[in-house]
Motif scaffolding. Structure first.
Motif, mmCIF file in Angstrom:
data_model
loop_
_atom_site.group_PDB
_atom_site.id
_atom_site.type_symbol
_atom_site.label_atom_id
_atom_site.label_comp_id
_atom_site.label_asym_id
_atom_site.label_seq_id
_atom_site.Cartn_x
_atom_site.Cartn_y
_atom_site.Cartn_z
ATOM 1 N N TRP A 168 43.949 46.302 27.939
ATOM 2 C CA TRP A 168 42.648 46.774 28.332
ATOM 3 C C TRP A 168 41.714 45.719 28.874
ATOM 4 O O TRP A 168 41.055 45.706 29.881
ATOM 5 C CB TRP A 168 42.134 47.543 27.222
ATOM 6 N N ILE A 169 41.568 44.756 28.230
ATOM 7 C CA ILE A 169 40.795 43.527 28.652
ATOM 8 C C ILE A 169 41.036 42.911 29.910
ATOM 9 O O ILE A 169 40.213 42.724 30.625
ATOM 10 C CB ILE A 169 40.774 42.447 27.327
ATOM 11 N N ALA A 170 42.314 42.803 29.887
ATOM 12 C CA ALA A 170 42.923 41.918 31.221
ATOM 13 C C ALA A 170 42.585 42.972 32.483
ATOM 14 O O ALA A 170 42.272 42.627 33.401
ATOM 15 C CB ALA A 170 44.294 41.772 31.102
ATOM 16 N N GLN A 171 42.661 44.286 32.163
ATOM 17 C CA GLN A 171 42.584 45.171 33.066
ATOM 18 C C GLN A 171 40.956 45.462 33.660
ATOM 19 O O GLN A 171 40.563 45.554 34.622
ATOM 20 C CB GLN A 171 42.946 46.550 32.817
ATOM 21 N N ASN A 172 40.159 45.547 32.655
ATOM 22 C CA ASN A 172 38.730 45.625 32.885
ATOM 23 C C ASN A 172 37.907 44.607 32.782
ATOM 24 O O ASN A 172 36.629 44.615 33.353
ATOM 25 C CB ASN A 172 38.394 46.639 31.565
ATOM 26 N N VAL A 173 38.665 43.382 32.253
ATOM 27 C CA VAL A 173 37.653 41.968 32.495
ATOM 28 C C VAL A 173 38.572 41.050 33.262
ATOM 29 O O VAL A 173 38.477 40.879 34.421
ATOM 30 C CB VAL A 173 37.229 41.777 30.921
ATOM 31 N N SER A 174 39.326 40.513 32.478
ATOM 32 C CA SER A 174 40.015 39.439 33.138
ATOM 33 C C SER A 174 41.226 39.191 32.156
ATOM 34 O O SER A 174 41.021 39.112 30.793
ATOM 35 C CB SER A 174 39.516 38.332 33.616
ATOM 36 N N TRP A 175 42.431 38.443 32.523
ATOM 37 C CA TRP A 175 43.408 37.718 31.503
ATOM 38 C C TRP A 175 42.812 36.798 30.797
ATOM 39 O O TRP A 175 43.194 36.348 29.599
ATOM 40 C CB TRP A 175 44.674 37.483 32.181
#
Length: 486
Positions: A168-175
Motif C-alpha cells: 500500500w505504501i509503495a503504491q500510494n507513496v513510494s517504495w
C-alpha cells in the motif's frame, strides 16, 4: 546447639500468564524481523524498475546480501548468548536491524541497497538463537514444539503485514517510504522486551520443582546447578545435531524446503504484477491476507499436531512435515497454472496450510536434542546452514532461472539481446511498443516457469523428512540421555 542448615536458594516460578506474554512479545519481535526481511519481495518490482535491476540482482538483495552477515554472525552471537543476557542481545539486535531497514529507503543504487541490507542482516542475526534458548527455558520439553511454532508464527505475520503495508505504501507513496515506515517502529518493540522480559535460570523448565513460589519475574535469579558454567564447544553441538541420521535429515528437510520457499517467495508478488497487471497494493493484500492466513494456520498446526501425535511416536515430528510438503508441492504448482488471478489467489489458501507444518517440529526436535547451554548455539548452527544455503542462494537461484527462461522466450521472437533491450523487464527507451510488449510477455511467462521449476524442490524436502522418520525416535532418546549427562 548446632545452627540449622541454611535453605537452598529458591528458583523463581513464573505464572503461565507471564510465560505466555513473554512468548508473544518474542512473536512480535519475530514479526518485525520478517517484515523488515521480506518486504523487499512485495515492493521488489518497483525497486527493479526504478533502479533498472535484473531478477538475479533482485534475488541477491532478498537473499545473499541479507544472508551473508546474518548467517556468519549468528554463531558468535549465540556463543555470547550462552553466557550473557539473552534479553539484552535481542533488544540491541532489534534496534540495529530496524535502523538499517529505514536506511534502505535512502538507497540510490544497487550497491548502497546491498550495503544497507547487509546491515539488516547484522541486526537480525541476534534474534532467533537467544530467543529459542529463552523459549526452551520457559517451556518444558513436551510443549516446546508448540511454543516454537507459536514463535514461528511471526514468519507469516511478518510476511502478511509487510506485504499489505509495504504494498500500500509503495503504491500510494513510494517504495522508499515503505522501508522507513515499517522499519522505525521496531525500536519500540526493543524497548518493550528490555523492560518486561526477565532472564530465567538456565534449564528452568527442565528441573524447576512444582512447589516453588510463583513470581511474575525476577531481576536476579539463582543459577541452576544443572547448567554447566562453560558451554560445550561448537564442535560438540554440531555433532549432536548433525551426527545422527534423523537429525541430519530434519536439518536437510528444513533447509531444502526453505530454499524453495525463499526463492519462490521473492517472485510471487512480481509474478502477479507481471502476468496479470495488478498494482502493488492489490498484490500486497493477496499475499498478506490470503497467504498470511494459510501460512499462519500451517505454522501453528505443525507444532500442536506434532506435540500431540509425538506422545504416541517420535516419528510424527518428521512425518507431519513430510506429508505437508508432499501435499503442498502440487497444490502450489496448480496456483501458477491458472490464467485468472482470482482463482490463483483463492487457491493460495490451500498449500500454505500444509507447507509450513515443518517449522515447529524441526525447531522443537533440535532444542530437545541438546543440553542447556547448547541451545542458542544449536539454533545458530541450524540457521547458519539453513539461511546460508536457503536464504542466501534460494532467491538468486530462482531469479537466475527467471532471467534465463525470459531470455530464451525473448530470443524466440528474434528482436535482439534481451538484457540490452529489456532493462528492468520493460522495453528500453526508444525501443518501441513492439519490443516493450515482447519484453513484458517474456518476463511474465519466464517468471511463471521459473517459479514452477523451483516449487518442485518442496517434494525433495519432503523426502528428507521421510528419511528422518526412520530413526528419529531412537535418535531423540539417545540425545535426551546425552543431554541429561552433560
Amino acid at each position: 546447639m548446632d545452627a540449622a542448615p541454611s535453605a537452598a536458594p529458591q528458583q523463581p516460578r513464573y505464572t503461565e500468564g507471564y510465560k505466555t506474554t513473554v512468548l508473544w512479545l518474542l512473536v512480535l519481535a519475530y514479526t518485525f524481523n520478517f517484515i523488515d526481511r521480506t518486504i523487499i519481495s512485495t515492493i521488489g518490482q518497483a525497486i527493479k524498475v526504478d533502479l533498472q535491476l535484473t531478477d538475479t540482482q533482485l534475488g541477491l538483495l532478498g537473499g545473499l546480501a541479507f544472508a551473508l552477515l546474518y548467517t556468519t554472525l549468528g554463531i558468535p552471537i549465540a556463543r555470547v548468548a550462552e553466557r550473557r543476557s539473552r534479553v539484552n542481545i535481542i533488544s540491541l539486535a532489534i534496534v540495529i536491524w530496524s535502523g538499517f531497514t529505514a536506511l534502505c529507503g535512502m538507497a540510490n543504487s544497487f550497491l548502497t541497497l546491498v550495503l544497507f541490507r547487509l546491515g539488516v542482516g547484522v541486526g537480525e542475526a541476534g534474534l532467533s538463537p537467544p530467543a529459542h534458548s529463552l523459549i526452551s527455558d520457559y517451556f518444558e520439553p513436551r510443549k516446546r514444539a508448540s511454543a516454537l511454532s507459536i514463535y514461528s508464527f511471526g514468519i507469516p505475520l511478518g510476511t502478511m503485514f509487510g506485504a499489505v503495508a509495504g504494498g500500500w505504501i509503495a503504491q500510494n507513496v513510494s517504495w522508499r517510504a515503505a522501508f522507513v515506515i515499517v522499519g522505525l517502529p521496531g525500536i519500540l518493540v526493543a524497548l518493550a522486551i528490555k523492560l518486561f522480559i526477565k532472564e530465567p535460570p538456565r534449564g528452568y523448565s527442565d528441573i524447576a520443582p512444582a512447589d516453588t513460589p510463583i513470581l511474575e519475574g525476577e531481576e536476579t535469579v539463582p543459577a541452576t546447578p544443572a547448567a554447566p558454567a562453560k558451554p560445550p564447544s561448537i564442535l560438540a553441538v554440531a555433532k549432536r545435531i548433525f551426527g545422527k541420521w534423523g537429525f541430519f535429515h530434519m536439518v536437510a528437510g528444513i533447509t531444502v524446503a526453505s530454499f524453495a520457499s525463499y526463492g519462490t517467495g521473492q517472485y510471487q508478488a512480481p509474478y502477479f504484477i507481471r502476468m496479470f497487471g495488478l498494482d502493488l497494493a492489490t498484490v500486497g493484500l493477496i499475499f498478506g491476507v490470503i497467504g498470511g492466513v494459510a501460512a499462519g494456520a500451517g505454522t501453528l498446526l505443525g507444532g500442536f499436531l506434532t506435540d500431540w501425535a509425538g506422545k504416541r511416536s517420535g516419528r510424527w515430528y518428521a512425518l507431519v512435515p513430510a506429508m505437508g510438503l508432499l501435499i503442498a508441492c502440487p497444490l502450489y504448482i496448480l496456483v501458477y497454472l491458472q490464467d485468472d488471478w482470482r482463482i490463483a489467489a483463492a487457491l493460495l489458501l490451500l498449500p500454505g496450510i500444509f507447507h509450513y507444518t515443518y517449522l515447529g517440529p524441526t525447531f522443537g526436535v533440535i532444542q530437545n536434542a541438546v543440553s542447556l547451554r547448547m541451545r542458542a548455539t544449536a539454533t545458530a548452527l541450524l540457521f547458519f546452514v539453513l539461511n546460508l544455503i536457503a536464504l542466501g542462494f534460494g532467491p538468486p537461484f530462482c531469479g537466475w532461472c527467471i532471467d534465463m527462461l525470459s531470455q530464451n522466450l525473448f530470443a524466440g521472437q528474434n528482436l535482439g539481446d534481451f538484457f540490452a533491450l529489456c532493462p528492468g523487464g520493460v522495453g528500453a527507451a526508444g525501443a518501441g511498443p513492439v519490443v516493450d510488449a515482447a519484453c513484458k510477455l517474456a518476463v511474465a511467462e519466464g517468471t511463471r516457469q521459473g517459479i514452477i521449476l523451483n516449487l518442485l524442490i518442496y517434494a525433495w524436502a519432503g523426502v528428507h523428512y521421510l528419511l528422518a522418520a526412520i530413526t528419529l525416535p531412537k535418535d531423540m532418546a539417545t540425545a535426551l540421555a546425552s543431554a541429561a549427562e552433560d
